[in-house]
Design an enzyme around this catalytic site. Sequence first.
Site, PDB file in Angstrom:
ATOM      1  CB  CYS A  83     -62.696   7.762 -37.762  1.00 34.05           C
ATOM      2  SG  CYS A  83     -61.633   6.313 -37.943  1.00 34.05           S
ATOM      3  CB  CYS A 268     -21.338  19.859 -56.950  1.00 32.85           C
ATOM      4  SG  CYS A 268     -19.722  20.390 -57.572  1.00 32.85           S
ATOM      5  CB  CYS A 271     -18.074  16.092 -57.373  1.00 36.75           C
ATOM      6  SG  CYS A 271     -18.638  17.209 -56.070  1.00 36.75           S
ATOM      7  CB  CYS A 279     -19.950  30.912 -60.105  1.00 38.27           C
ATOM      8  SG  CYS A 279     -18.940  32.216 -60.850  1.00 38.27           S
ATOM      9  CB  CYS A 282     -19.384  29.867 -64.073  1.00 35.60           C
ATOM     10  SG  CYS A 282     -17.796  29.853 -63.195  1.00 35.60           S
ATOM     11  CB  CYS A 298     -19.237  20.796 -53.441  1.00 32.64           C
ATOM     12  SG  CYS A 298     -17.741  20.175 -54.255  1.00 32.64           S
ATOM     13  CB  CYS A 301     -16.119  21.428 -57.283  1.00 33.10           C
ATOM     14  SG  CYS A 301     -16.000  19.620 -57.222  1.00 33.10           S
ATOM     15  CG  HIS A 306     -14.191  30.228 -59.148  1.00 29.01           C
ATOM     16  ND1 HIS A 306     -15.140  29.315 -58.755  1.00 29.01           N
ATOM     17  CD2 HIS A 306     -14.833  31.101 -59.973  1.00 29.01           C
ATOM     18  CE1 HIS A 306     -16.298  29.617 -59.306  1.00 29.01           C
ATOM     19  NE2 HIS A 306     -16.147  30.692 -60.054  1.00 29.01           N
ATOM     20  CG  HIS A 340     -60.975   6.506 -33.491  1.00 24.30           C
ATOM     21  ND1 HIS A 340     -62.023   6.599 -34.397  1.00 24.30           N
ATOM     22  CD2 HIS A 340     -61.096   7.562 -32.656  1.00 24.30           C
ATOM     23  CE1 HIS A 340     -62.746   7.666 -34.095  1.00 24.30           C
ATOM     24  NE2 HIS A 340     -62.200   8.267 -33.051  1.00 24.30           N
TER      25      HIS A 340
END
Length: 440
Positions: A83, A268, A271, A279, A282, A298, A301, A306, A340
């Site tokens: 089965c 991230c 971290c 970004c 970057c 995150c 950060c 920025h 089953h």
Amino acid sequence: KQWYQRRVRGYFTCPPFRALFCYLHDCSKDRRFEELPVQPEVKTNYFGPKESPVIEGKVDPPKYISPMYIGRSKGIQGNKNSCYLAATLYAMFAFTNTMDYMLSSPVDGPVNQTIQKKLRESVVNPLRECGFVGAGHMKMLRDLLSKSSALAGLQDEEKEPEELLNVLFTEIFNITPQLSFRDGANEISHVNLCQILLERDPHSSTMPHTQDLLTRYFVSQNLFFHTQPDLLLLQVPRSGKDFKLYDTVLPSTELQLGGLCGGVWGSCYICNKKPFMKCPQCYINQEFKCKYSAVPYCESCCALVHSHPDRRDHVPESATNPTRGIRMVLSAVLCIHTSHYVTYCRVPAPPPLVPEEIAGPSSMTPTPHSPFCWVFFDSMADREGGMGGYNIPQVEECPQLEEWLQNPARLLHEKDRAPDFVKRLISDALLCFYIRDKDD
């Protein structure tokens, strides 16, 4: 005395004065046993009068459900602990072509090539074209699998669908794992099946959705989808065949993976937490060594990076809201009860304008605003004869099942009044098959 002990032989024991001895010529046969019919010779390889053909070439799954696939002696005929195999193959191939690459991709070794041909021409093609596969072909397939696989007992022992899938994916067809996960440390893992491992949340619903369980599991393990899957095999939380973390689990008819695909951006850069921003500037300025097309951050950060005068003109973008959501639709559900396995399949419904003689009875028409119907498959629904008999598979319609699943609030409050096929689905669900939405 020693001679006497050597010659005397005991045939039975009983309490004192409870035995009666008489001559053999004073005895006669018990008439009750004379009336018993002579037991016929057991035919171990007889699977009934109905046989399925061998169909070469390529057969596509049906566009929608029709009466040809419904009723007794439909589906895959089970035999001798098969089965798990019948239920899994029915879910994989009966009404979807998502896994058809297994039927045509190159395989190594003559035995594996024979398995592929047997699976395609003796199982999948007859199932799609005739709606039935005989147990004789399934027995030959099991014999071939046992010759090629290191897993013992494939010929006649009970196995689990996960074991079968592992044999097919890794040993027979040598397929790259379907799912790729990325954790918070940017380590990538590849698996064929997503097993949800969770502890029960006392604050959660008594009948959680698979969408909720999957999200909770990813968040608890800090996981993301590294690549967008075309197939997602999702095992609901259980511990063995008997213990269930939840008494009932509602299979979500759709899964939204957009919020779980942060894995495309890893974690991230600073971290290693879950990224919410990315970004491109970057990355373009090559200030950070990153293998993505944008640097993930995150929220905290991102704000910190920025705040630097040289990067105040950058325009970070959201990394958690893709321009297009990733939607997976439910295709089938494997269920288990008392060892089953059975299958529920969610299949396209007939077009509403198809004549009655083609579309079949009205119970196969979809619920309003839904193009899907449900069928229930059991490879051993009935049996003909005793030890020398054979199993009879069956495919049944599940009218209004889609309507119940689309209304979880009603199902939660009226669970006791729901039809039996609804109760069985939410109580015994084990493995959910999700496929990528064609319109996504």
